[in-house]
Design a protein around this motif. Sequence first.
Motif, PDB file in Angstrom:
ATOM      1  N   VAL A 110       7.935   8.746  -9.499  1.00  0.00           N
ATOM      2  CA  VAL A 110       8.216   7.380  -9.022  1.00  0.00           C
ATOM      3  C   VAL A 110       6.871   6.704  -8.758  1.00  0.00           C
ATOM      4  CG1 VAL A 110       9.656   5.981  -7.491  1.00  0.00           C
ATOM      5  CG2 VAL A 110      10.235   8.382  -7.863  1.00  0.00           C
ATOM      6  N   PRO A 111       6.151   6.310  -9.807  1.00  0.00           N
ATOM      7  CA  PRO A 111       4.780   5.824  -9.663  1.00  0.00           C
ATOM      8  C   PRO A 111       4.632   4.564  -8.813  1.00  0.00           C
ATOM      9  CG  PRO A 111       5.583   5.487 -11.901  1.00  0.00           C
ATOM     10  CD  PRO A 111       6.574   6.361 -11.221  1.00  0.00           C
ATOM     11  N   ASN A 112       5.708   3.839  -8.553  1.00  0.00           N
ATOM     12  CA  ASN A 112       5.624   2.664  -7.679  1.00  0.00           C
ATOM     13  C   ASN A 112       5.400   3.051  -6.226  1.00  0.00           C
ATOM     14  OD1 ASN A 112       7.136   1.648 -10.141  1.00  0.00           O
ATOM     15  ND2 ASN A 112       6.875  -0.269  -9.021  1.00  0.00           N
ATOM     16  N   VAL A 113       5.689   4.317  -5.898  1.00  0.00           N
ATOM     17  CA  VAL A 113       5.437   4.810  -4.538  1.00  0.00           C
ATOM     18  C   VAL A 113       4.002   5.315  -4.464  1.00  0.00           C
ATOM     19  CG1 VAL A 113       6.062   6.528  -2.792  1.00  0.00           C
ATOM     20  CG2 VAL A 113       7.848   5.427  -4.168  1.00  0.00           C
ATOM     21  N   LYS A 114       3.225   4.758  -3.546  1.00  0.00           N
ATOM     22  CA  LYS A 114       1.805   5.095  -3.419  1.00  0.00           C
ATOM     23  C   LYS A 114       1.528   6.101  -2.296  1.00  0.00           C
ATOM     24  CE  LYS A 114       1.351   1.986  -6.570  1.00  0.00           C
ATOM     25  NZ  LYS A 114       1.203   2.417  -7.982  1.00  0.00           N
ATOM     26  N   GLN A 115       2.365   6.084  -1.247  1.00  0.00           N
ATOM     27  CA  GLN A 115       2.167   6.998  -0.113  1.00  0.00           C
ATOM     28  C   GLN A 115       3.512   7.630   0.261  1.00  0.00           C
ATOM     29  OE1 GLN A 115      -0.205   5.461   3.227  1.00  0.00           O
ATOM     30  NE2 GLN A 115      -0.897   3.779   1.906  1.00  0.00           N
ATOM     31  N   PRO A 116       3.897   8.703  -0.414  1.00  0.00           N
ATOM     32  CA  PRO A 116       5.213   9.315  -0.176  1.00  0.00           C
ATOM     33  C   PRO A 116       5.458   9.747   1.268  1.00  0.00           C
ATOM     34  CG  PRO A 116       4.259  10.150  -2.209  1.00  0.00           C
ATOM     35  CD  PRO A 116       3.188   9.354  -1.532  1.00  0.00           C
ATOM     36  N   LEU A 117       4.440  10.262   1.936  1.00  0.00           N
ATOM     37  CA  LEU A 117       4.639  10.761   3.297  1.00  0.00           C
ATOM     38  C   LEU A 117       4.899   9.641   4.290  1.00  0.00           C
ATOM     39  CD1 LEU A 117       1.991  13.631   3.533  1.00  0.00           C
ATOM     40  CD2 LEU A 117       4.440  13.802   3.087  1.00  0.00           C
ATOM     41  N   ALA A 118       4.577   8.393   3.906  1.00  0.00           N
ATOM     42  CA  ALA A 118       4.820   7.245   4.782  1.00  0.00           C
ATOM     43  C   ALA A 118       6.225   6.689   4.615  1.00  0.00           C
ATOM     44  CB  ALA A 118       3.798   6.145   4.513  1.00  0.00           C
ATOM     45  N   LEU A 119       6.972   7.206   3.640  1.00  0.00           N
ATOM     46  CA  LEU A 119       8.352   6.773   3.445  1.00  0.00           C
ATOM     47  C   LEU A 119       9.235   7.305   4.571  1.00  0.00           C
ATOM     48  CD1 LEU A 119       8.879   7.518  -0.365  1.00  0.00           C
ATOM     49  CD2 LEU A 119       8.273   5.326   0.670  1.00  0.00           C
ATOM     50  N   ASP A 156       0.832  -1.205   0.000  1.00  0.00           N
ATOM     51  CA  ASP A 156       0.000   0.000   0.000  1.00  0.00           C
ATOM     52  C   ASP A 156       0.873   1.264   0.000  1.00  0.00           C
ATOM     53  OD1 ASP A 156      -2.328  -1.460   0.020  1.00  0.00           O
ATOM     54  OD2 ASP A 156      -2.469  -1.487   2.207  1.00  0.00           O
ATOM     55  N   ILE A 157       2.117   1.120   0.435  1.00  0.00           N
ATOM     56  CA  ILE A 157       3.030   2.267   0.487  1.00  0.00           C
ATOM     57  C   ILE A 157       3.955   2.264  -0.721  1.00  0.00           C
ATOM     58  CG2 ILE A 157       4.872   3.383   1.807  1.00  0.00           C
ATOM     59  CD1 ILE A 157       3.599   2.238   4.335  1.00  0.00           C
ATOM     60  N   VAL A 158       4.589   1.129  -0.995  1.00  0.00           N
ATOM     61  CA  VAL A 158       5.484   0.999  -2.150  1.00  0.00           C
ATOM     62  C   VAL A 158       5.226  -0.328  -2.837  1.00  0.00           C
ATOM     63  CG1 VAL A 158       7.869   0.890  -2.979  1.00  0.00           C
ATOM     64  CG2 VAL A 158       7.295   2.369  -1.042  1.00  0.00           C
ATOM     65  N   ASP A 159       4.952  -0.278  -4.114  1.00  0.00           N
ATOM     66  CA  ASP A 159       4.813  -1.485  -4.923  1.00  0.00           C
ATOM     67  C   ASP A 159       6.220  -1.833  -5.430  1.00  0.00           C
ATOM     68  OD1 ASP A 159       4.030  -3.593  -6.464  1.00  0.00           O
ATOM     69  OD2 ASP A 159       3.024  -2.388  -7.999  1.00  0.00           O
ATOM     70  N   MET A 160       6.936  -2.620  -4.637  1.00  0.00           N
ATOM     71  CA  MET A 160       8.348  -2.872  -4.912  1.00  0.00           C
ATOM     72  C   MET A 160       8.538  -3.931  -5.998  1.00  0.00           C
ATOM     73  SD  MET A 160      11.406  -1.933  -4.119  1.00  0.00           S
ATOM     74  CE  MET A 160      11.141  -1.044  -2.568  1.00  0.00           C
ATOM     75  N   TYR A 165       9.077  10.556   6.693  1.00  0.00           N
ATOM     76  CA  TYR A 165       9.123  11.887   6.089  1.00  0.00           C
ATOM     77  C   TYR A 165       8.015  12.772   6.656  1.00  0.00           C
ATOM     78  CZ  TYR A 165       9.617  15.527   2.593  1.00  0.00           C
ATOM     79  OH  TYR A 165       9.816  16.732   1.969  1.00  0.00           O
ATOM     80  N   SER A 166       6.893  12.173   7.004  1.00  0.00           N
ATOM     81  CA  SER A 166       5.793  12.926   7.600  1.00  0.00           C
ATOM     82  C   SER A 166       6.239  13.597   8.905  1.00  0.00           C
ATOM     83  CB  SER A 166       4.601  11.999   7.872  1.00  0.00           C
ATOM     84  OG  SER A 166       3.553  12.687   8.506  1.00  0.00           O
ATOM     85  N   SER A 167       6.979  12.856   9.748  1.00  0.00           N
ATOM     86  CA  SER A 167       7.484  13.434  11.000  1.00  0.00           C
ATOM     87  C   SER A 167       8.509  14.520  10.731  1.00  0.00           C
ATOM     88  CB  SER A 167       8.109  12.338  11.869  1.00  0.00           C
ATOM     89  OG  SER A 167       7.137  11.435  12.335  1.00  0.00           O
ATOM     90  N   THR A 168       9.343  14.316   9.697  1.00  0.00           N
ATOM     91  CA  THR A 168      10.337  15.319   9.334  1.00  0.00           C
ATOM     92  C   THR A 168       9.659  16.618   8.912  1.00  0.00           C
ATOM     93  OG1 THR A 168      11.883  13.609   8.614  1.00  0.00           O
ATOM     94  CG2 THR A 168      12.259  15.836   7.778  1.00  0.00           C
ATOM     95  N   ILE A 169       8.570  16.501   8.145  1.00  0.00           N
ATOM     96  CA  ILE A 169       7.827  17.679   7.702  1.00  0.00           C
ATOM     97  C   ILE A 169       7.234  18.420   8.901  1.00  0.00           C
ATOM     98  CG2 ILE A 169       5.729  18.417   6.516  1.00  0.00           C
ATOM     99  CD1 ILE A 169       8.061  17.923   4.666  1.00  0.00           C
ATOM    100  N   VAL A 178      13.359   9.133   0.968  1.00  0.00           N
ATOM    101  CA  VAL A 178      12.889  10.326   0.256  1.00  0.00           C
ATOM    102  C   VAL A 178      14.077  11.106  -0.304  1.00  0.00           C
ATOM    103  CG1 VAL A 178      11.763  12.577   0.516  1.00  0.00           C
ATOM    104  CG2 VAL A 178      10.725  10.547   1.525  1.00  0.00           C
ATOM    105  N   ASN A 179      15.132  11.250   0.494  1.00  0.00           N
ATOM    106  CA  ASN A 179      16.312  11.987   0.030  1.00  0.00           C
ATOM    107  C   ASN A 179      16.906  11.361  -1.223  1.00  0.00           C
ATOM    108  OD1 ASN A 179      16.079  13.775   2.160  1.00  0.00           O
ATOM    109  ND2 ASN A 179      17.532  12.681   3.458  1.00  0.00           N
ATOM    110  N   VAL A 180      16.961  10.034  -1.252  1.00  0.00           N
ATOM    111  CA  VAL A 180      17.514   9.338  -2.419  1.00  0.00           C
ATOM    112  C   VAL A 180      16.607   9.531  -3.631  1.00  0.00           C
ATOM    113  CG1 VAL A 180      17.971   7.043  -3.399  1.00  0.00           C
ATOM    114  CG2 VAL A 180      18.838   7.640  -1.131  1.00  0.00           C
TER     115      VAL A 180
END
Length: 285
Positions: A74-83, A31-35, A154-158, A88-90
């Motif tokens: 990066v369409p394989n990522v579904k929920q960026p803020l959960a990364l 649900d977060i990343v379709d790896m 990343y959500s906490s970083t924001i 995210v930096n990479v």
Amino acid sequence: MTNQNNPLSNYYRNPKMYVTLPSKGVFYNKDIVDMPENGELPVFPMTAKDEVLTKNPDALLNGEAVSQLILSCVPNVKQPLALITNDVNVLLVAIQGASNNDELTVSATCPECESTVEGVAAASSAIDNMRLLEQTYEFTTKDDLVVEVRPITYSSTIKAGLATFKASRSFEGMAQIEDDDERLRVFNENFIKMSEMNFEILVDSINSITIGKGEDLTVVTDRAHIRDYMLNCEAEVGREIETLVGEINNIGLDNTVGFVCDDEKCSHEFESKVNFDPVNFFTTS
């Protein structure tokens, strides 16, 4: 999805880079990343719409622009803020590389003449030389509790970035307050807010706390129980967590770049760490 009725569909963008995440995706479900099976995420170059987003510092600061950018490129990522922030930096560096022929515009201060030196780094090199995260990070307290720490999302970083930004603005405004008592009240209010934010990030970085061993083993993952423990344990535990989180946050991209000072009187060659923070990174590139 490609629109087969559009005669321009054959000219749509294609992936320009494929990247492995520092986390290797172990912290995410589908649900977060379709790896992909090979663990490499395809990265597309930015569109014109994406580039407009990256020029808005406020949108970058609150995470919305970064989130939309990752969803687009990066369409394989579904929920960026959960990364986690390391990943995210990479991805941001990979997107820049995919959009600019692998080139990253960077700058540093010459240690000899103190002039600002600009240069070009290769995104692929920074990514290829990155360090990978371990699956678990833990330490044992003097009470024999095993505390497992997880990378910060990343959500906490924001949230932390926004809190720092608001506090900075408020501190700047204090210079206009003539009443000493009012100025002290504003200072204390901001200090408390920052302390509370830092505490919540500390709690959020704890994945579990294990009590006992063997048949008596209990693994505590309940967020409320962990928070109550952190409110009542000795400060030494918090310092241990802060140290470990700091070490984890530094894992990932190789941000050391070689420079040659362009001042003819200097021409000093040196290496410097560059800032890949998304706000500075995109608005100055």
